[in-house]
Design an enzyme around this catalytic site. Structure first.
Site, PDB file in Angstrom:
ATOM      1  CB  SER A 139     -18.324 -10.661  76.874  1.00 57.13           C
ATOM      2  OG  SER A 139     -19.110 -11.024  77.984  1.00 57.13           O
ATOM      3  CE1 TYR A 163     -24.923 -10.255  79.131  1.00 60.87           C
ATOM      4  CE2 TYR A 163     -22.592 -10.706  79.435  1.00 60.87           C
ATOM      5  CZ  TYR A 163     -23.790 -10.952  78.796  1.00 60.87           C
ATOM      6  OH  TYR A 163     -23.857 -11.911  77.825  1.00 60.87           O
ATOM      7  CB  THR A 189     -26.239  -7.865  76.565  1.00 64.43           C
ATOM      8  OG1 THR A 189     -25.224  -7.814  75.576  1.00 64.43           O
ATOM      9  CG2 THR A 189     -27.055  -9.131  76.364  1.00 64.43           C
ATOM     10  CE  LYS A 280     -24.996  -9.560  71.402  1.00 66.46           C
ATOM     11  NZ  LYS A 280     -25.368 -10.538  72.430  1.00 66.46           N
ATOM     12  CG  HIS A 304     -27.473 -14.268  74.454  1.00 75.60           C
ATOM     13  ND1 HIS A 304     -27.270 -13.104  75.153  1.00 75.60           N
ATOM     14  CD2 HIS A 304     -26.429 -15.063  74.789  1.00 75.60           C
ATOM     15  CE1 HIS A 304     -26.171 -13.202  75.890  1.00 75.60           C
ATOM     16  NE2 HIS A 304     -25.633 -14.386  75.676  1.00 75.60           N
TER      17      HIS A 304
HETATM   18  C1  GLV Z   1     -23.385 -15.618  77.978  1.00 73.53           C
HETATM   19  O1  GLV Z   1     -23.444 -14.616  77.354  1.00 73.53           O
HETATM   20  C2  GLV Z   1     -23.817 -16.883  77.572  1.00 73.53           C
HETATM   21  O2  GLV Z   1     -24.576 -16.973  76.612  1.00 73.53           O
HETATM   22  O3  GLV Z   1     -23.425 -17.858  78.187  1.00 73.53           O
END
Ligand code: GLV
Length: 420
Positions: A139, A163, A189, A280, A304
């Protein structure tokens, strides 16, 4: 299970199911299995081990957790139809993802700030993924440098989850670092320009980056270091401000559009010499179609894990429709709610080519670091191997919708989010 089963020699994937035997046998040697892999018990144990902040962050969902709840409920409306007397002796859990042959259709979902779960952060996770040969996603909110995670993952298959900052130079720098460190795909994402309203985290001021933890991926970036210098922030003397400057660039709250996605696809293709680019966070058929039209190589059907839009549809329900619409045009991956091998099986049966798991390994990491991640993931692989054996499925390609009996959607309110 008989470890001398002669068919073992002819299998192309490891005899994962033997991990069951190892755990059954271990007490003869005066040892005990590391911990219970039942998802509810894992969660409970992780809660005991973590700090309050670590626990809240790992377990938090958007709003009332309705999306998380429905994600889990959706699995329950699909039931596997076991087949008997199938010759599964040489069964094979292997698959391919973007040209990489991997021993199972399971990867490590991108989850940031692992240092709130374990002092070594992402490193033990990437190491175990490499060791098991399962794809690992780092990430952008990771708490180790891209370079260190790449090293920890060794020869593993790894993807970089982006991100996208609003600072284009910073985006380019992150992607260049990822490519230089051996990350073989970019996964952008889309559902997290900023974190959702998560009650427990807000009530406890729980945003590690603002409190000096978790910004290492940014703090080691040369472009971001220039930005900090310009702002006059010394990251050693003012870690809270430096962490805030970083995360405010990552989860900035400013929306991107399809035009910007086209730009970043071009950048990644240029940097990487054409490696795969995926989106995503897709839940809607129209968005999936647009993703295909603009040239994405794959999509991750994900909400998510219920952490972003409260009261949304189940990711598994979205999967079915998206597979029907674009399943033959792009590589479809799935996440959000996987807790067991049967969940993996169901997502594959509904048309996903590959799934990612998140909270399972976070709990393993929280309970016992590297050893915990290994135990959880080896357990999941063993469970899948055994499931295919007892349910009569020889390889991944046999798992399709005929393997399921599916019931109408009829979701009830359930009181306890964790007991699903
Ligand atoms: C980040 O991706 C979260 O869900 O905190």
């Amino acid at each position: 299970m008989d470890p001398k089963n002669p068919n073992r020699e002819h299998r192309s994937t490891p005899q994962y199911g033997l991990y069951q035997r190892e755990n059954f046998w271990i007490s003869n040697e005066g040892k005990t299995p590391p911990f219970n892999t039942d998802p509810n018990k894992l969660e409970e144990l992780a809660k005991q081990k973590l700090t309050e902040n670590g626990w809240y962050y790992a377990s938090s969902n958007a709003g009332q957790s309705y999306t998380h709840t429905v994600n889990r409920q959706a699995f329950y409306r699909h039931r596997i139809i076991p087949r008997m007397l199938v010759d599964t002796n040489k069964r094979d859990t292997a698959t391919t993802i973007f040209g990489h042959r991997v021993p199972a259709p399971i990867g490590f979902a991108p989850i940031g700030i692992n240092k709130i779960y374990h002092p070594l952060g992402e490193l033990p996770v990437a190491k175990v993924a490499g060791e098991l040969g399962l794809p690992y996603c780092l990430s952008t909110a990771g708490s180790n440098s891209i370079e260190d995670v790449g090293k920890a993952n060794g020869d593993g298959v790894r993807f970089f989850q982006l991100y996208m900052p609003h600072d284009d130079e910073l985006t380019v720098s992150l992607l260049q670092r990822a490519h230089d460190s051996g990350f073989k795909a970019c996964i952008l994402t889309l559902d997290t320009w900023q974190l959702a309203w998560r009650h427990d985290d807000i009530a406890t001021s729980n945003y590690a980056f603002y409190h000096g933890t978790g910004a290492d991926l940014g703090l080691t970036d040369p472009v971001f270091q220039m930005r900090l210098k310009k702002l006059g922030i010394d990251p050693i003397g003012r870690p809270n401000e430096a962490g805030a400057a970083w995360i405010d660039n990552v989860w900035h709250g400013r929306a991107h559009t399809w035009e910007k996605v086209k730009w970043v696809i071009g950048i990644w293709k240029q940097i990487s010499g054409g490696m795969p680019f995926c989106l995503k966070g897709i839940q809607c058929v129209e968005d999936a179609k647009t993703a295909v039209e603009i040239g994405c190589d794959g999509i991750v059907v994900s909400n998510h894990a219920g952490r972003q839009v409260d009261g949304a549809i189940a990711s598994l329900d979205a999967l079915e429709k998206i597979v029907d619409a674009v399943g033959d045009k792009t590589y479809i991956m799935f996440d959000s709610g996987i807790r067991s091998a049967s969940d993996v099986f169901k997502a594959l049966a509904l048309g996903a080519k590959f799934v990612f798991v998140g909270r399972l390994w976070v709990w393993g990491l929280s309970i016992m670091g590297e050893h915990g991640v290994r135990h959880v993931m080896r357990g999941l692989l063993a469970e899948l191997d055994i499931l295919m054996n007892v349910a009569g499925y020889l390889d991944i390609s046999q798992i399709d919708r005929r393997a399921l009996e599916s019931f109408e959607k009829n979701y009830q309110m359930l009181p306890e989010k964790s007991k699903l």
